[in-house]
Design an enzyme around this catalytic site. Structure first.
Site, PDB file in Angstrom:
ATOM      1  N   ALA A 261      34.625  43.350  49.665  1.00 24.26           N
ATOM      2  CA  ALA A 261      33.893  43.522  48.421  1.00 24.26           C
ATOM      3  C   ALA A 261      34.648  42.814  47.303  1.00 24.26           C
ATOM      4  O   ALA A 261      35.767  42.349  47.512  1.00 24.26           O
ATOM      5  CB  ALA A 261      33.749  45.005  48.081  1.00 24.26           C
ATOM      6  N   MET A 262      34.012  42.770  46.118  1.00 28.42           N
ATOM      7  CA  MET A 262      34.624  42.046  44.997  1.00 28.42           C
ATOM      8  C   MET A 262      34.337  42.742  43.678  1.00 28.42           C
ATOM      9  O   MET A 262      33.195  43.089  43.385  1.00 28.42           O
ATOM     10  CB  MET A 262      34.089  40.605  45.009  1.00 28.42           C
ATOM     11  CG  MET A 262      34.678  39.729  43.940  1.00 28.42           C
ATOM     12  SD  MET A 262      36.479  39.580  44.127  1.00 28.42           S
ATOM     13  CE  MET A 262      36.944  39.432  42.422  1.00 28.42           C
ATOM     14  N   HIS A 296      38.037  51.486  45.605  1.00 28.13           N
ATOM     15  CA  HIS A 296      38.937  50.348  45.377  1.00 28.13           C
ATOM     16  C   HIS A 296      38.374  49.398  44.311  1.00 28.13           C
ATOM     17  O   HIS A 296      39.070  49.060  43.348  1.00 28.13           O
ATOM     18  CB  HIS A 296      39.159  49.614  46.707  1.00 28.13           C
ATOM     19  CG  HIS A 296      40.063  48.423  46.614  1.00 28.13           C
ATOM     20  ND1 HIS A 296      41.401  48.489  46.921  1.00 28.13           N
ATOM     21  CD2 HIS A 296      39.827  47.141  46.250  1.00 28.13           C
ATOM     22  CE1 HIS A 296      41.939  47.299  46.751  1.00 28.13           C
ATOM     23  NE2 HIS A 296      41.006  46.455  46.346  1.00 28.13           N
ATOM     24  N   GLU A 297      37.137  48.981  44.490  1.00 27.28           N
ATOM     25  CA  GLU A 297      36.572  48.012  43.534  1.00 27.28           C
ATOM     26  C   GLU A 297      36.417  48.645  42.154  1.00 27.28           C
ATOM     27  O   GLU A 297      36.670  48.000  41.145  1.00 27.28           O
ATOM     28  CB  GLU A 297      35.217  47.484  44.031  1.00 27.28           C
ATOM     29  CG  GLU A 297      35.239  46.860  45.428  1.00 27.28           C
ATOM     30  CD  GLU A 297      36.369  45.874  45.666  1.00 27.28           C
ATOM     31  OE1 GLU A 297      36.790  45.188  44.707  1.00 27.28           O
ATOM     32  OE2 GLU A 297      36.846  45.801  46.819  1.00 27.28           O
ATOM     33  N   HIS A 300      39.753  48.717  40.315  1.00 28.42           N
ATOM     34  CA  HIS A 300      40.165  47.416  39.786  1.00 28.42           C
ATOM     35  C   HIS A 300      39.777  47.251  38.314  1.00 28.42           C
ATOM     36  O   HIS A 300      40.343  46.419  37.624  1.00 28.42           O
ATOM     37  CB  HIS A 300      39.503  46.286  40.577  1.00 28.42           C
ATOM     38  CG  HIS A 300      40.310  45.763  41.725  1.00 28.42           C
ATOM     39  ND1 HIS A 300      41.661  45.510  41.642  1.00 28.42           N
ATOM     40  CD2 HIS A 300      39.944  45.403  42.993  1.00 28.42           C
ATOM     41  CE1 HIS A 300      42.095  45.017  42.804  1.00 28.42           C
ATOM     42  NE2 HIS A 300      41.070  44.953  43.651  1.00 28.42           N
ATOM     43  N   GLU A 319      46.467  44.168  43.666  1.00 26.40           N
ATOM     44  CA  GLU A 319      45.986  44.662  44.961  1.00 26.40           C
ATOM     45  C   GLU A 319      46.844  45.795  45.522  1.00 26.40           C
ATOM     46  O   GLU A 319      46.314  46.807  45.981  1.00 26.40           O
ATOM     47  CB  GLU A 319      45.859  43.518  45.965  1.00 26.40           C
ATOM     48  CG  GLU A 319      44.805  42.473  45.580  1.00 26.40           C
ATOM     49  CD  GLU A 319      43.416  43.038  45.353  1.00 26.40           C
ATOM     50  OE1 GLU A 319      43.155  44.205  45.738  1.00 26.40           O
ATOM     51  OE2 GLU A 319      42.558  42.326  44.773  1.00 26.40           O
TER      52      GLU A 319
HETATM   53  C1  7MK Z   1      40.137  43.443  50.258  1.00 21.03           C
HETATM   54  C2  7MK Z   1      39.465  40.446  47.104  1.00 21.03           C
HETATM   55  C3  7MK Z   1      39.009  41.614  46.266  1.00 21.03           C
HETATM   56  C4  7MK Z   1      40.882  41.474  51.427  1.00 21.03           C
HETATM   57  C5  7MK Z   1      40.848  42.856  51.298  1.00 21.03           C
HETATM   58  C6  7MK Z   1      39.479  42.669  49.337  1.00 21.03           C
HETATM   59  C7  7MK Z   1      39.514  41.254  49.477  1.00 21.03           C
HETATM   60  C8  7MK Z   1      40.202  40.682  50.528  1.00 21.03           C
HETATM   61  C9  7MK Z   1      38.751  43.312  48.178  1.00 21.03           C
HETATM   62  C10 7MK Z   1      38.847  40.377  48.461  1.00 21.03           C
HETATM   63  C11 7MK Z   1      39.366  43.016  46.809  1.00 21.03           C
HETATM   64  N1  7MK Z   1      39.648  41.466  44.965  1.00 21.03           N
HETATM   65  O1  7MK Z   1      38.926  43.957  45.884  1.00 21.03           O
HETATM   66  O2  7MK Z   1      40.742  43.157  46.860  1.00 21.03           O
HETATM   67 ZN    ZN Z   2      41.250  44.572  45.651  1.00 21.41          ZN
END
Ligand code: 7MK
Ligand code: ZN
Length: 868
Positions: A261-262, A296-297, A300, A319
């Site tokens: 996800a993003m 998680h998202e 962020h 991260e």
């Molecule tokens: C999780 C980046 C994104 C690998 C594991 C994730 C990605 C790659 C989700 C893509 C994330 N920013 O939220 O970290």
């Molecule tokens: Zn992330």
């Protein structure tokens, strides 16, 4: 390769020569030819009057400066240099891209019928020429124009500020995001969806609209994602004091997505795997995965978006910290012990393996060729362990003080890992000088422990040594600051106070030297030591402990993680012994005392079912492989299978009774219910290898009213190679072949099939109507599972698995290098195997290395592996 890709080094960081404070984007969307007009306000910061922008895989259609057509520029494959520029100006660039042929799934592409974008890390440069680096923060306005019938929804970051109709069936929506952000957080989505809507009221009383966009017909699979989002918003206010900062939060689920996800500001784009769930299509672990990725998202928004990274070497700043936060979220909502156990399994299995591979790198890498290669278990999971160690050293209170200072200092800016540690240190008053080494040193420290009891002096001494083996990237290693969480027990189960130098000390010892001894005083009886409690540091621990002491800890440690870990240590000892026995053709064996210990756990009336299930789960084949060099895949499989059969045979009556007693009439996703299913299905996986296996598995498949139980029956049939496997597999595929996400579970079973002819079946399966190498989820489920989770077949000594891998990688190198680069990992570790296999794998890597169009992603990994 025509030209060698260039590496970038962390030490070479330089602030940009120009910055962009505002950008207005207009997207005129067409499947094959989308036009992007980008108007930026640019300010010179350095001395140069040449602006160099990043850009690739697109066509440049025109440049104006302050409204005047400009010709003083050059374009290369990856850059645009614009010359003779004033100190401040408006730059307008028009580019054209083809979303429908974009199979790399970076930049602007079509996923199914919808337009969407993925910009992290360096995808924005496939949309327009830009300063595509995270330390350039701009305010974005975005206008999306597209055909109204095909794309009734036009979305981007921030708030919707205007919309309108055009002739010829097109319409437009304009968005404005008031928060300055780096380009990697930009997002656009256009398509036809069903929307689930809800609202959240923040602690200060603002109302936020929540919208989840899914493919039409999938609305009944969106509620769990919405619940998870609301829980995440609430949790972040309560635990961290972080409140959401826009009027709207959107999540879009897409089927073609390279990652999970993003976190794009206000507009998350998700792999549909981490949104869609109902009891008929998703397993309990899918539900928990959705909760954790949605969390998680969302998290962020503060750790990543409000405070972003200065450069990509700092990726773990956002991260590692955000993984720590999502782990805490899942632990506060569910079982802390079960979450911790599963996170530790990831570190001890795949993360340790990565750190022992040619790709070994610190959580803050020093050198990068392709940034996409550094979204790793090390940056994420070890990064989170580093944050967790800070939490252990500072305590919750000190940690929150540090976080508060971090936000005060860096909100609205792009920061570094050093900035973070400095804030944690100053906010809490705890010295982290030596601790910082965790950010720059790669590899897994090996800690050995020895103990001595002096009955006369009543002292108990713990001697510790630490040593980190050289890694390919870093020959010299230093002693790290390792928080060692320990506890002493008297044989009657009592917890002993720990006194050092006349002072009672807490559980966490500061282990900072290569060798260090801790002398505990006033110890009246020889104690039992519980070491590395909670896995307080990501290290390999070697400590010779008597079986009785491990059994004691399994039953008496007052902390569940320590009990589980003692059980794992006991299993590890007998797994090793039987691997040795198998290799020397001696009889495999398991002492009665070990069987009794696991029987005791299974029959416990005080332990939670979810926890008992974890206690009874053997380490994975890959985790065990990490203990050996050379790795003997067959010996490991035999030993694991022997232990499983021994436990099943000894405990068949108890397993059967518990299996039946845990049957539930109704399916709910409450944690207690999940735990009961988990234990019941662990029982089934043992019973599958007994005489009752066949009938129990078929009965469960036939009567299951939810996907968790269906899949548990199918996995058991697959792993135990039951006769019913084929029938169940056929039934499942007849029922679900229209649904890619559900079929991924079936593809995964084909990928991990232990049968000897697995590869032949996998090749046939690639022409299944639901399969496509263009879809990353399908590819990972079938092919990825074969490479990474079917060691016996993948490493077949005739080299057939390696040859197949090479063909697949060849294809994916062209269509989707990012997916190719994730799949190749098992091949990079070729030095772990015997000479014959090493030679076979090496030959395939060498072949790939000569490809004309080898992408940077594979180039970086293959060259490292071959030079190792
Ligand atoms: C999780 C980046 C994104 C690998 C594991 C994730 C990605 C790659 C989700 C893509 C994330 N920013 O939220 O970290
Ligand atoms: Zn992330």
């Amino acid at each position: 390769m025509t030209h060698q890709p260039q590496a970038k080094y962390r030490k070479d960081y330089m602030a940009p020569e120009f910055t962009i404070t505002d950008i207005d984007l207009i997207f005129d969307l067409y499947d094959e030819d989308s036009k992007i007009t980008a108007t930026s306000k640019v300010i010179k910061k350095g001395d140069s009057s040449t602006l160099t922008l990043d850009g690739e895989h697109m066509q440049l259609a025109g440049i104006t400066i302050n409204g005047v057509e400009w010709s003083a520029y050059e374009v290369t494959q990856t850059q645009l240099h614009i010359h003779d520029l004033p100190d401040e100006f408006e730059l307008c660039i028009v580019t054209q891209v083809n979303p429908s042929t974009n199979t790399a799934l970076e930049g602007l592409y079509k996923s199914g019928g919808a337009f969407c974008t993925q910009c992290e890390a360096e995808g924005f440069r496939r949309i327009t020429y830009f300063l595509d680096r995270p330390d350039v923060l701009a305010k974005y306005t975005t206008t999306v124009i597209a055909d109204k019938k095909e794309n009734p929804f036009l979305l981007s970051n921030g708030n919707r500020i205007a919309e309108g109709e055009l002739d010829n069936g097109r319409h437009w929506v304009k968005w404005s995001d008031p928060h300055p952000k780096p380009s990697y957080l930009f997002a656009l989505v256009a398509g036809q969806f069903d929307v689930l809507r809800d609202q959240f009221t923040t602690k200060s009383g603002r109302t936020v609209d929540l919208e989840i966009y899914v493919d039409q017909g999938n609305l009944d699979r969106a509620p769990h994602a919405m619940t998870s989002l609301i829980n995440a918003m609430k949790w972040d206010e309560e635990r961290f004091g972080f409140e959401y900062d826009l009027d709207i939060y959107m999540i879009v689920a897409v089927d073609f997505f390279n990652m999970g996800a993003m976190e794009n500001k206000g507009l998350n784009v998700f792999n549909s795997k981490y949104v869609l769930a109902n009891d008929q299509t998703a397993t309990d672990s899918d539900y928990l995965g959705i909760e954790s990725v949605i969390g998680h998202e969302y998290f962020h928004n503060w750790t990543g978006n409000r405070i972003t990274c200065r450069d990509w070497f700092q990726l773990s700043l956002k991260e590692g910290l955000t993984v720590f936060r999502d782990q805490e979220f899942s632990s506060d909502l569910g079982s802390r012990a079960v979450n911790r156990i599963n996170n530790v399994r990831i570190i001890r299995g795949p993360q340790f393996a990565e750190d022992a591979s040619p790709m070994s790198h610190p959580i803050r890498p020093e050198k990068v060729i392709e940034m996409n290669n550094f979204y790793t278990l090390t940056v994420y999971e070890k990064g989170s362990e580093v944050i967790r160690m800070i939490h252990t050293l500072l305590g919750e209170d000190g940690f929150q003080k540090g976080m508060k200072l971090y936000v005060e200092r860096h909100d609205g800016t792009a920061a570094t890992c050093d900035d973070f540690v400095a804030a944690m240190e100053e906010g809490s008053g705890v010295d982290l000088t030596q601790f910082r080494l965790w950010y720059s040193q790669s590899g897994t420290p090996q800690v050995t422990a020895q103990t001595q009891y002096d009955a006369e002096a009543k002292t108990f001494t713990l001697h510790l040594t630490q040593k980190t083996d050289a890694t390919l990237d870093q020959p010299q290693k230093q002693a790290l600051h390792i928080p060692m969480n320990v506890e002493l027990y008297a044989p009657n189960g009592e917890v002993l106070p720990m006194v050092i130098d006349g002072q009672e000390v807490g559980n966490v010892l500061d282990f900072t030297q290569h060798q260090q001894s801790f002398v505990f005083e006033n110890v009246e009886v020889e104690p039992i030591l519980s070491l590395l409690r909670e896995f307080s540091a990501p290290v390999k621990l070697e400590y010779q402990c008597k079986d009785e002491d491990l059994v004691f800890l399994m039953n008496q440690a007052r902390n569940e993680f320590a009990r589980w870990d003692a059980g794992q240590t006991l299993l590890a000892k007998y797994l090793r012994q039987n691997i040795q026995a198998w290799k020397t053709n001696t009889e495999l064996s398991l002492p009665q005392s070990v069987l009794d210990a696991f029987k005791g756990i299974l029959l416990s009336e005080t332990l939670e079912p979810a926890f008992i299930a974890e206690m009874l789960t053997l380490p994975s084949q890959n985790e065990v492989a990490g203990w050996f060099k050379p790795v003997d895949v067959d010996a490991i499989a035999e030993s694991l299978s022997f232990i499983k059969r021994s436990i099943a045979a000894e405990l068949v009556d108890e397993l059967t009774a518990i299996y039946h007693s845990l049957k539930q009439e109704q399916y709910t996703v409450e944690h207690a219910a999940i735990g009961q299913r988990s234990l019941r299905n662990v029982c089934l996986s043992y019973l599958a290898v007994t005489d009752e296996g066949e009938s129990l598995v078929v009965a469960q498949y036939d009567t299951a009213n939810n996907m968790t139980d269906t899949m548990a029956a199918m996995s058991a049939a697959n792993q135990a190679q039951l006769a019913c496997r084929e029938t169940l597999m056929k039934d499942f595929s007849d029922k679900w072949s229209h649904d890619g996400l559900v079929m991924d579970k079936w593809f995964m079973l084909q990928g991990t099939n232990p049968a000897q002819n697995a590869l032949t079946v996998i090749k046939e399966t690639m022409s299944h109507p639901a399969f496509s190498l263009k879809n990353p989820n399908r590819t990972r489920s079938l092919v990825g599972a074969f490479f990474a989770q079917n060691p016996v077949n993948f490493h077949a000594v005739d080299g057939s698995g390696y040859q197949f891998a090479s063909e697949i990688l060849h294809t994916l190198n062209e269509s989707n290098p990012q997916v190719a680069s994730r799949l190749i990992d098992p091949l990079l570790k070729y030095r772990q195997y015997d000479e014959v296999r090493q030679g076979l794998i090496r030959a395939e890597l060498e072949k790939l290395a000569t490809l004309d169009n080898l992408a940077k992603d594979l180039y970086e990994k293959i060259t490292k592996a071959l030079e190792a």
